[in-house]
Design a protein around this motif. Sequence first.
Motif, mmCIF file in Angstrom:
data_model
loop_
_atom_site.group_PDB
_atom_site.id
_atom_site.type_symbol
_atom_site.label_atom_id
_atom_site.label_comp_id
_atom_site.label_asym_id
_atom_site.label_seq_id
_atom_site.Cartn_x
_atom_site.Cartn_y
_atom_site.Cartn_z
ATOM 1 N N LEU A 34 0.831 -1.205 0.000
ATOM 2 C CA LEU A 34 0.000 0.000 0.000
ATOM 3 C C LEU A 34 0.865 1.255 0.000
ATOM 4 O O LEU A 34 0.587 2.218 -0.723
ATOM 5 C CB LEU A 34 -0.927 -0.015 1.214
ATOM 6 N N ARG A 35 1.917 1.243 0.791
ATOM 7 C CA ARG A 35 2.838 2.385 0.826
ATOM 8 C C ARG A 35 3.418 2.662 -0.554
ATOM 9 O O ARG A 35 3.417 3.805 -1.020
ATOM 10 C CB ARG A 35 3.950 2.099 1.837
ATOM 11 N N LEU A 36 3.896 1.620 -1.239
ATOM 12 C CA LEU A 36 4.499 1.806 -2.553
ATOM 13 C C LEU A 36 3.457 2.228 -3.587
ATOM 14 O O LEU A 36 3.749 3.035 -4.478
ATOM 15 C CB LEU A 36 5.202 0.525 -2.980
ATOM 16 N N ALA A 37 2.238 1.694 -3.478
ATOM 17 C CA ALA A 37 1.183 2.077 -4.416
ATOM 18 C C ALA A 37 0.827 3.552 -4.272
ATOM 19 O O ALA A 37 0.619 4.261 -5.269
ATOM 20 C CB ALA A 37 -0.056 1.214 -4.185
ATOM 21 N N LEU A 38 0.774 4.032 -3.038
ATOM 22 C CA LEU A 38 0.466 5.446 -2.807
ATOM 23 C C LEU A 38 1.600 6.340 -3.287
ATOM 24 O O LEU A 38 1.371 7.393 -3.892
ATOM 25 C CB LEU A 38 0.174 5.682 -1.332
ATOM 26 N N LEU A 39 2.845 5.918 -3.031
ATOM 27 C CA LEU A 39 3.978 6.711 -3.507
ATOM 28 C C LEU A 39 3.996 6.787 -5.028
ATOM 29 O O LEU A 39 4.348 7.824 -5.600
ATOM 30 C CB LEU A 39 5.289 6.107 -2.999
ATOM 31 N N HIS A 216 -5.554 2.212 6.858
ATOM 32 C CA HIS A 216 -5.174 0.802 6.922
ATOM 33 C C HIS A 216 -4.753 0.347 8.302
ATOM 34 O O HIS A 216 -5.187 -0.693 8.797
ATOM 35 C CB HIS A 216 -4.053 0.532 5.914
ATOM 36 N N ASP A 217 -3.900 1.120 8.972
ATOM 37 C CA ASP A 217 -3.296 0.657 10.216
ATOM 38 C C ASP A 217 -4.242 0.706 11.411
ATOM 39 O O ASP A 217 -3.897 0.225 12.492
ATOM 40 C CB ASP A 217 -2.039 1.486 10.522
ATOM 41 N N TYR A 218 -5.445 1.255 11.211
ATOM 42 C CA TYR A 218 -6.422 1.299 12.296
ATOM 43 C C TYR A 218 -7.536 0.274 12.121
ATOM 44 O O TYR A 218 -8.443 0.186 12.955
ATOM 45 C CB TYR A 218 -7.039 2.701 12.389
ATOM 46 N N LEU A 219 -7.483 -0.496 11.050
ATOM 47 C CA LEU A 219 -8.529 -1.485 10.801
ATOM 48 C C LEU A 219 -8.482 -2.598 11.849
ATOM 49 O O LEU A 219 -7.418 -3.116 12.171
ATOM 50 C CB LEU A 219 -8.363 -2.098 9.413
ATOM 51 N N ARG A 220 -9.644 -2.972 12.354
ATOM 52 C CA ARG A 220 -9.716 -4.118 13.259
ATOM 53 C C ARG A 220 -9.465 -5.419 12.505
ATOM 54 O O ARG A 220 -8.862 -6.350 13.048
ATOM 55 C CB ARG A 220 -11.086 -4.169 13.936
ATOM 56 N N HIS A 221 -9.941 -5.468 11.268
ATOM 57 C CA HIS A 221 -9.764 -6.670 10.448
ATOM 58 C C HIS A 221 -9.292 -6.230 9.072
ATOM 59 O O HIS A 221 -9.954 -5.418 8.416
ATOM 60 C CB HIS A 221 -11.083 -7.450 10.327
ATOM 61 N N PRO A 222 -8.151 -6.731 8.617
ATOM 62 C CA PRO A 222 -7.662 -6.350 7.291
ATOM 63 C C PRO A 222 -8.576 -6.888 6.201
ATOM 64 O O PRO A 222 -9.352 -7.828 6.429
ATOM 65 C CB PRO A 222 -6.282 -7.020 7.235
ATOM 66 N N PRO A 223 -8.537 -6.319 5.014
ATOM 67 C CA PRO A 223 -9.376 -6.812 3.911
ATOM 68 C C PRO A 223 -9.106 -8.292 3.624
ATOM 69 O O PRO A 223 -7.953 -8.735 3.624
ATOM 70 C CB PRO A 223 -8.949 -5.941 2.726
ATOM 71 N N TRP A 229 -9.924 -4.962 -0.696
ATOM 72 C CA TRP A 229 -8.600 -4.346 -0.807
ATOM 73 C C TRP A 229 -8.643 -3.152 -1.757
ATOM 74 O O TRP A 229 -8.104 -2.079 -1.454
ATOM 75 C CB TRP A 229 -7.576 -5.372 -1.274
ATOM 76 N N GLN A 230 -9.304 -3.293 -2.872
ATOM 77 C CA GLN A 230 -9.397 -2.197 -3.836
ATOM 78 C C GLN A 230 -10.205 -1.031 -3.266
ATOM 79 O O GLN A 230 -9.898 0.141 -3.540
ATOM 80 C CB GLN A 230 -10.026 -2.696 -5.145
ATOM 81 N N ARG A 231 -11.217 -1.329 -2.461
ATOM 82 C CA ARG A 231 -11.968 -0.256 -1.811
ATOM 83 C C ARG A 231 -11.080 0.514 -0.826
ATOM 84 O O ARG A 231 -11.143 1.746 -0.736
ATOM 85 C CB ARG A 231 -13.190 -0.825 -1.090
ATOM 86 N N LEU A 232 -10.273 -0.223 -0.089
ATOM 87 C CA LEU A 232 -9.363 0.422 0.855
ATOM 88 C C LEU A 232 -8.359 1.303 0.116
ATOM 89 O O LEU A 232 -8.107 2.449 0.519
ATOM 90 C CB LEU A 232 -8.633 -0.628 1.686
ATOM 91 N N VAL A 233 -7.792 0.793 -0.953
ATOM 92 C CA VAL A 233 -6.837 1.584 -1.737
ATOM 93 C C VAL A 233 -7.511 2.836 -2.272
ATOM 94 O O VAL A 233 -6.919 3.938 -2.248
ATOM 95 C CB VAL A 233 -6.247 0.739 -2.880
ATOM 96 N N ALA A 234 -8.748 2.713 -2.733
ATOM 97 C CA ALA A 234 -9.479 3.881 -3.239
ATOM 98 C C ALA A 234 -9.691 4.913 -2.136
ATOM 99 O O ALA A 234 -9.562 6.129 -2.372
ATOM 100 C CB ALA A 234 -10.813 3.439 -3.835
ATOM 101 N N LEU A 235 -10.017 4.448 -0.919
ATOM 102 C CA LEU A 235 -10.190 5.371 0.202
ATOM 103 C C LEU A 235 -8.876 6.072 0.543
ATOM 104 O O LEU A 235 -8.851 7.291 0.784
ATOM 105 C CB LEU A 235 -10.700 4.603 1.420
ATOM 106 N N GLU A 236 -7.786 5.309 0.576
ATOM 107 C CA GLU A 236 -6.484 5.898 0.893
ATOM 108 C C GLU A 236 -6.123 6.973 -0.137
ATOM 109 O O GLU A 236 -5.632 8.046 0.221
ATOM 110 C CB GLU A 236 -5.408 4.810 0.930
ATOM 111 N N ARG A 237 -6.343 6.694 -1.395
ATOM 112 C CA ARG A 237 -6.022 7.665 -2.442
ATOM 113 C C ARG A 237 -6.900 8.907 -2.344
ATOM 114 O O ARG A 237 -6.431 10.021 -2.557
ATOM 115 C CB ARG A 237 -6.172 7.006 -3.811
#
Length: 268
Positions: A34-39, A216-223, A229-237
């Motif tokens: 996720l870090r590399l995708a955002l960068l 991402h780092d505050y999720l109780r349960h990872p995707p 996962w794609q929804r999370l990436v969209a939210l992060e972006r």
Amino acid sequence: MTHSTPLSPAGDRHFDGLAEKFAGSLYGGPRGALRLALLDELLPAMLDLDGQPMLDVGGGLGQLSAWFAGRGHTVTLLEPAGEMLERARVDLVEWPVTFVEAPLQALPERAPGPWPLIACHAVLEWLSDPRAALATLAGALAPHGQLSLMVFNRDALRMSNVVKGNLQKALDDRLEGTGKRQRLTPISPLCHEQIATWSRDCGLSVRSVAGIRVFHDYLRHPPTSEADWQRLVALERRYCQAEPHWRLGRYLLYTLVRAEGSSEEAPR
């Protein structure tokens, strides 16, 4: 037997003996992906890139160096951990990268510049004197040079401890790691106000800022599915540069620009 990695004579945490850990559990897992995708999205938006020579300070295994080299930059990778540097040398053999085994503090002697572009990602939080380190980076920049700086966010570390139930630790503000174990809690986590103040003291202006992994780092349960996962990436972006969300990114990513004629002297 618990493995310990001693601090350097300067009191900094280096990562000799941890190349496999970085390659596997960090960069090989979802946090690193996720870090590399955002960068990959943020760096071209936050920096003016025209293939200029660049310096990657504390470049570790060379992921960032590869990113810039693949976009036409001639790269110098500065890294104090010999094992990390050797792994990077093997992985980047096809790229125009020069390798220098040295800590950030040796930058004025080993890679003085002036550099039009410097990247220093996830380094300052592992140093005993991050303020002086930022001044060293500023001094190596050419006039109007850009510094891509990423630091571990102290406010995010506090929030993470609260989410995990470490309430007294958060109240006592006992957030720093010792740097003497394999656990990778930084010894000098930093907040936005520190970076803004120190940058101004060094003659740098903050041109842009973003949060890396604001959810991402505050999720109780990872995707558990590709769709989630794609929804999370969209939210992060969507929210990585939006108020107030970027302020709780696990890392804070800055573009700092040096004004022409600003002092190269470290603040005292």
